[in-house]
Design a protein around this motif. Structure first.
Motif, PDB file in Angstrom:
ATOM      1  N   ARG A  39       0.846  -1.213   0.000  1.00 59.78           N
ATOM      2  CA  ARG A  39       0.000   0.000   0.000  1.00 59.78           C
ATOM      3  C   ARG A  39       0.877   1.258   0.000  1.00 59.78           C
ATOM      4  NH1 ARG A  39      -3.726  -0.379   4.940  1.00 59.78           N
ATOM      5  NH2 ARG A  39      -4.168   1.718   4.235  1.00 59.78           N
ATOM      6  N   PRO A  40       1.653   1.433  -1.080  1.00 64.19           N
ATOM      7  CA  PRO A  40       2.685   2.487  -1.095  1.00 64.19           C
ATOM      8  C   PRO A  40       2.124   3.900  -0.903  1.00 64.19           C
ATOM      9  CG  PRO A  40       2.397   1.504  -3.279  1.00 64.19           C
ATOM     10  CD  PRO A  40       1.664   0.634  -2.314  1.00 64.19           C
ATOM     11  N   ASP A  41       0.849   4.053  -1.209  1.00 60.73           N
ATOM     12  CA  ASP A  41       0.241   5.372  -1.042  1.00 60.73           C
ATOM     13  C   ASP A  41       0.235   5.788   0.431  1.00 60.73           C
ATOM     14  OD1 ASP A  41      -1.883   7.554  -1.349  1.00 60.73           O
ATOM     15  OD2 ASP A  41      -2.926   6.044  -0.141  1.00 60.73           O
ATOM     16  N   PHE A  42       0.140   4.806   1.343  1.00 60.07           N
ATOM     17  CA  PHE A  42       0.053   5.145   2.774  1.00 60.07           C
ATOM     18  C   PHE A  42       1.418   5.543   3.343  1.00 60.07           C
ATOM     19  CE2 PHE A  42      -0.006   4.295   7.329  1.00 60.07           C
ATOM     20  CZ  PHE A  42      -1.127   5.015   7.712  1.00 60.07           C
ATOM     21  N   TYR A  43       2.427   4.717   3.076  1.00 56.16           N
ATOM     22  CA  TYR A  43       3.737   4.934   3.711  1.00 56.16           C
ATOM     23  C   TYR A  43       4.902   4.915   2.713  1.00 56.16           C
ATOM     24  CZ  TYR A  43       7.982   3.688   6.288  1.00 56.16           C
ATOM     25  OH  TYR A  43       9.266   3.642   6.750  1.00 56.16           O
ATOM     26  N   GLY A  44       4.962   3.885   1.871  1.00 55.83           N
ATOM     27  CA  GLY A  44       6.137   3.656   1.029  1.00 55.83           C
ATOM     28  C   GLY A  44       6.514   4.828   0.138  1.00 55.83           C
ATOM     29  N   ALA A  45       5.533   5.377  -0.576  1.00 55.89           N
ATOM     30  CA  ALA A  45       5.853   6.431  -1.549  1.00 55.89           C
ATOM     31  C   ALA A  45       6.387   7.698  -0.863  1.00 55.89           C
ATOM     32  CB  ALA A  45       4.650   6.719  -2.440  1.00 55.89           C
ATOM     33  N   PRO A  46       5.661   8.258   0.115  1.00 57.77           N
ATOM     34  CA  PRO A  46       6.219   9.462   0.762  1.00 57.77           C
ATOM     35  C   PRO A  46       7.507   9.175   1.541  1.00 57.77           C
ATOM     36  CG  PRO A  46       4.103   8.835   1.786  1.00 57.77           C
ATOM     37  CD  PRO A  46       4.270   7.991   0.558  1.00 57.77           C
ATOM     38  N   MET A  47       7.630   7.979   2.131  1.00 61.29           N
ATOM     39  CA  MET A  47       8.847   7.677   2.898  1.00 61.29           C
ATOM     40  C   MET A  47      10.053   7.502   1.987  1.00 61.29           C
ATOM     41  SD  MET A  47       9.936   7.513   5.960  1.00 61.29           S
ATOM     42  CE  MET A  47      11.434   6.989   6.798  1.00 61.29           C
ATOM     43  N   LYS A  48       9.845   6.902   0.797  1.00 57.56           N
ATOM     44  CA  LYS A  48      10.957   6.764  -0.147  1.00 57.56           C
ATOM     45  C   LYS A  48      11.462   8.149  -0.563  1.00 57.56           C
ATOM     46  CE  LYS A  48       9.210   3.601  -3.176  1.00 57.56           C
ATOM     47  NZ  LYS A  48       9.237   2.726  -4.372  1.00 57.56           N
ATOM     48  N   GLU A  49      10.518   9.065  -0.737  1.00 56.01           N
ATOM     49  CA  GLU A  49      10.865  10.432  -1.137  1.00 56.01           C
ATOM     50  C   GLU A  49      11.740  11.096  -0.062  1.00 56.01           C
ATOM     51  OE1 GLU A  49       9.776  10.875  -4.191  1.00 56.01           O
ATOM     52  OE2 GLU A  49      10.919  12.751  -4.211  1.00 56.01           O
ATOM     53  N   PHE A  50      11.307  10.982   1.193  1.00 53.77           N
ATOM     54  CA  PHE A  50      12.065  11.582   2.304  1.00 53.77           C
ATOM     55  C   PHE A  50      13.440  10.911   2.439  1.00 53.77           C
ATOM     56  CE2 PHE A  50      12.838  11.442   7.087  1.00 53.77           C
ATOM     57  CZ  PHE A  50      13.478  12.667   7.120  1.00 53.77           C
ATOM     58  N   THR A  51      13.470   9.583   2.374  1.00 49.29           N
ATOM     59  CA  THR A  51      14.737   8.869   2.534  1.00 49.29           C
ATOM     60  C   THR A  51      15.704   9.226   1.403  1.00 49.29           C
ATOM     61  OG1 THR A  51      13.502   7.076   3.591  1.00 49.29           O
ATOM     62  CG2 THR A  51      15.771   6.597   2.982  1.00 49.29           C
ATOM     63  N   GLN A  52      15.163   9.328   0.190  1.00 50.38           N
ATOM     64  CA  GLN A  52      16.000   9.711  -0.950  1.00 50.38           C
ATOM     65  C   GLN A  52      16.616  11.105  -0.734  1.00 50.38           C
ATOM     66  OE1 GLN A  52      16.998   8.037  -3.580  1.00 50.38           O
ATOM     67  NE2 GLN A  52      17.843   9.681  -4.843  1.00 50.38           N
TER      68      GLN A  52
ATOM     69  N   VAL B  14       5.374  12.988   4.860  1.00 50.67           N
ATOM     70  CA  VAL B  14       5.189  11.643   5.426  1.00 50.67           C
ATOM     71  C   VAL B  14       4.230  11.715   6.616  1.00 50.67           C
ATOM     72  CG1 VAL B  14       6.329   9.718   6.614  1.00 50.67           C
ATOM     73  CG2 VAL B  14       7.487  10.840   4.699  1.00 50.67           C
ATOM     74  N   VAL B  15       4.501  12.661   7.519  1.00 48.88           N
ATOM     75  CA  VAL B  15       3.690  12.791   8.740  1.00 48.88           C
ATOM     76  C   VAL B  15       2.240  13.145   8.381  1.00 48.88           C
ATOM     77  CG1 VAL B  15       3.385  14.129  10.875  1.00 48.88           C
ATOM     78  CG2 VAL B  15       5.686  13.425  10.149  1.00 48.88           C
ATOM     79  N   THR B  16       2.083  14.095   7.493  1.00 47.61           N
ATOM     80  CA  THR B  16       0.737  14.531   7.105  1.00 47.61           C
ATOM     81  C   THR B  16      -0.035  13.380   6.469  1.00 47.61           C
ATOM     82  OG1 THR B  16       1.645  16.715   6.693  1.00 47.61           O
ATOM     83  CG2 THR B  16      -0.535  16.280   5.787  1.00 47.61           C
ATOM     84  N   ARG B  17       0.646  12.616   5.604  1.00 50.64           N
ATOM     85  CA  ARG B  17      -0.047  11.502   4.934  1.00 50.64           C
ATOM     86  C   ARG B  17      -0.562  10.476   5.929  1.00 50.64           C
ATOM     87  NH1 ARG B  17      -3.027   8.482   4.064  1.00 50.64           N
ATOM     88  NH2 ARG B  17      -3.245   6.886   2.460  1.00 50.64           N
ATOM     89  N   VAL B  18       0.294  10.026   6.830  1.00 51.31           N
ATOM     90  CA  VAL B  18      -0.138   8.928   7.707  1.00 51.31           C
ATOM     91  C   VAL B  18      -1.158   9.393   8.743  1.00 51.31           C
ATOM     92  CG1 VAL B  18       1.961   7.571   7.354  1.00 51.31           C
ATOM     93  CG2 VAL B  18       1.805   9.075   9.358  1.00 51.31           C
ATOM     94  N   LEU B  19      -1.096  10.676   9.122  1.00 52.00           N
ATOM     95  CA  LEU B  19      -2.040  11.140  10.148  1.00 52.00           C
ATOM     96  C   LEU B  19      -3.350  11.648   9.566  1.00 52.00           C
ATOM     97  CD1 LEU B  19       0.242  13.015  12.715  1.00 52.00           C
ATOM     98  CD2 LEU B  19      -0.754  10.719  12.893  1.00 52.00           C
ATOM     99  N   VAL B  80       3.279   1.825  11.810  1.00 51.57           N
ATOM    100  CA  VAL B  80       3.964   2.849  11.005  1.00 51.57           C
ATOM    101  C   VAL B  80       3.864   4.209  11.702  1.00 51.57           C
ATOM    102  CG1 VAL B  80       3.739   4.185   8.862  1.00 51.57           C
ATOM    103  CG2 VAL B  80       3.842   1.683   8.758  1.00 51.57           C
ATOM    104  N   CYS B  81       2.676   4.544  12.180  1.00 52.94           N
ATOM    105  CA  CYS B  81       2.474   5.840  12.861  1.00 52.94           C
ATOM    106  C   CYS B  81       3.326   5.929  14.128  1.00 52.94           C
ATOM    107  CB  CYS B  81       1.001   6.044  13.213  1.00 52.94           C
ATOM    108  SG  CYS B  81      -0.006   6.420  11.767  1.00 52.94           S
ATOM    109  N   ALA B  82       3.414   4.831  14.874  1.00 54.07           N
ATOM    110  CA  ALA B  82       4.199   4.835  16.117  1.00 54.07           C
ATOM    111  C   ALA B  82       5.679   5.069  15.821  1.00 54.07           C
ATOM    112  CB  ALA B  82       4.020   3.512  16.850  1.00 54.07           C
ATOM    113  N   ALA B  83       6.189   4.414  14.789  1.00 58.94           N
ATOM    114  CA  ALA B  83       7.609   4.571  14.427  1.00 58.94           C
ATOM    115  C   ALA B  83       7.889   5.997  13.971  1.00 58.94           C
ATOM    116  CB  ALA B  83       7.986   3.568  13.335  1.00 58.94           C
ATOM    117  N   ILE B  84       7.023   6.506  13.104  1.00 58.97           N
ATOM    118  CA  ILE B  84       7.217   7.873  12.598  1.00 58.97           C
ATOM    119  C   ILE B  84       7.075   8.879  13.746  1.00 58.97           C
ATOM    120  CG2 ILE B  84       6.263   9.655  11.073  1.00 58.97           C
ATOM    121  CD1 ILE B  84       5.443   7.364   9.152  1.00 58.97           C
ATOM    122  N   GLY B  85       6.135   8.623  14.644  1.00 68.39           N
ATOM    123  CA  GLY B  85       5.916   9.540  15.767  1.00 68.39           C
ATOM    124  C   GLY B  85       7.157   9.682  16.636  1.00 68.39           C
TER     125      GLY B  85
END
Lengths: 193, 116
Positions: A39-52, B14-19, B80-85
């Motif tokens: 479900r990359p829309d939830f975490y993977g896509a934005p996190m890859k962007e930040f990590t990159q 990232v934060v805005t998306r997950v929350l 995921v939210c806990a780790a990012i938090g």
């Protein structure tokens, strides 16, 4: 991994991609890749962007320095998967395995530049104690590290304090050295996107 | 744009998306996991371990949360939210300390002009 969805909850396209990665690398798809493809829309896509941005975006720190920070933060978190992955990547980026293992075994005696050592000390405290204060930052600045370099190091630290937690919470499989070597090649050629 | 600003923006995204984006877990639940606050057992134990001692998470911790009626997709989101938090609290605390170190320098330079 502890959640079934992270082992088998992928669509047809992603399964084909995993088969391709497996065929090309001759290694199983690493759990770190599976996580960002779920479900990359939830975490993977934005996190890859930040990590990159943190690991490969413009910075006065080299790619090797930032991979070393990632390995070092992971060591503080005792995260076996990320220690293996980023130790291999830092060693490959620097073309110096001894330097990386020296830093990971004893930061104080390792033969590295003082600005990098002072930065790693601060990241160690931040990761272990979850906080640092203005005096900690003054010590890093006094070692000749710029404000921008500190901000860049904090971005790396934040990315890996996230990833390390997920690796251990979801129970990433820790593969052998060959798989980490293949992963290191991939991360240096393609980055985190 | 400065490289550092781009990094901060990517982190905020990232934060805005997950929350705030759509999810299988409620927004309130995701916020509670991010904050590691206000959760009931058995979720509280799992989320606190993710935030504070992730290497201590066990299969049993996850199984207990599933048995309480939380789906795997919801657990995925909440973990995921806990780790990012936790990582975000560290990041923000450190950036504040850095800002203080920068302005503190200026303050001490002017200290002689402004006696207590």
């Amino acid at each position: 991994m502890r959640l079934k969805i992270l082992n088998s909850g992928y669509g047809f396209g992603t399964k084909v991609l995993f088969a391709f990665i497996h065929a090309v690398s001759r290694q199983p798809v690493p759990d770190a890749a599976k996580l960002v493809f779920y479900r990359p829309d939830f975490y993977g896509a934005p996190m890859k962007e930040f990590t990159q941005e943190a690991m490969r975006g413009p910075s006065a720190w080299s790619v090797g320095d930032r991979e070393l920070m990632a390995a070092f933060v992971s060591k503080m978190n005792a995260c076996a998967f990320c220690i293996g992955a980023h130790t291999a990547t830092a060693a490959r980026a620097y073309q110096d395995e001894a330097k990386v293992s020296a830093v990971l075994s004893d930061l104080e005696t390792a033969s590295i530049e003082e600005p990098l050592r002072a930065t790693l000390r601060m990241l160690r405290k931040l990761t272990r104690e979850h906080a640092v204060n203005a005096d900690d930052m003054r010590a890093v600045l006094a070692a000749g590290v710029s404000r921008e370099q500190i901000e860049d190091a904090l971005a790396v630290c934040s990315a890996f304090n996230t990833t390390d937690r997920l690796a251990d919470a979801f129970g990433f499989f820790v593969p052998g050295p060959k798989a980490f070597e293949a992963g290191a090649k991939f991360l240096l050629r393609r980055g985190y996107r | 744009m400065l490289a550092e600003d781009k990094k901060r923006m990517a982190h905020t995204a990232v934060v805005t998306r997950v929350l705030e984006g759509d999810g299988r877990a409620s927004r309130a639940g995701r916020r509670a996991a991010f904050d590691n606050a206000g959760l009931a057992e058995p979720l509280r134990t799992l989320i606190d371990k993710v935030a504070r001692q992730p290497t201590r998470v066990t299969n049993e911790d996850v199984a207990a949360v599933k048995a309480s009626g939380v789906s795997e997709d919801q657990i995925f989101e909440l973990v995921v939210c806990a780790a990012i938090g936790q990582a975000t609290r560290q990041y923000e605390t450190a950036l504040e300390a850095l800002a203080e170190a920068m302005t503190g320098k200026k303050r001490s330079e002017h200290a002689s002009e402004d006696p207590q």
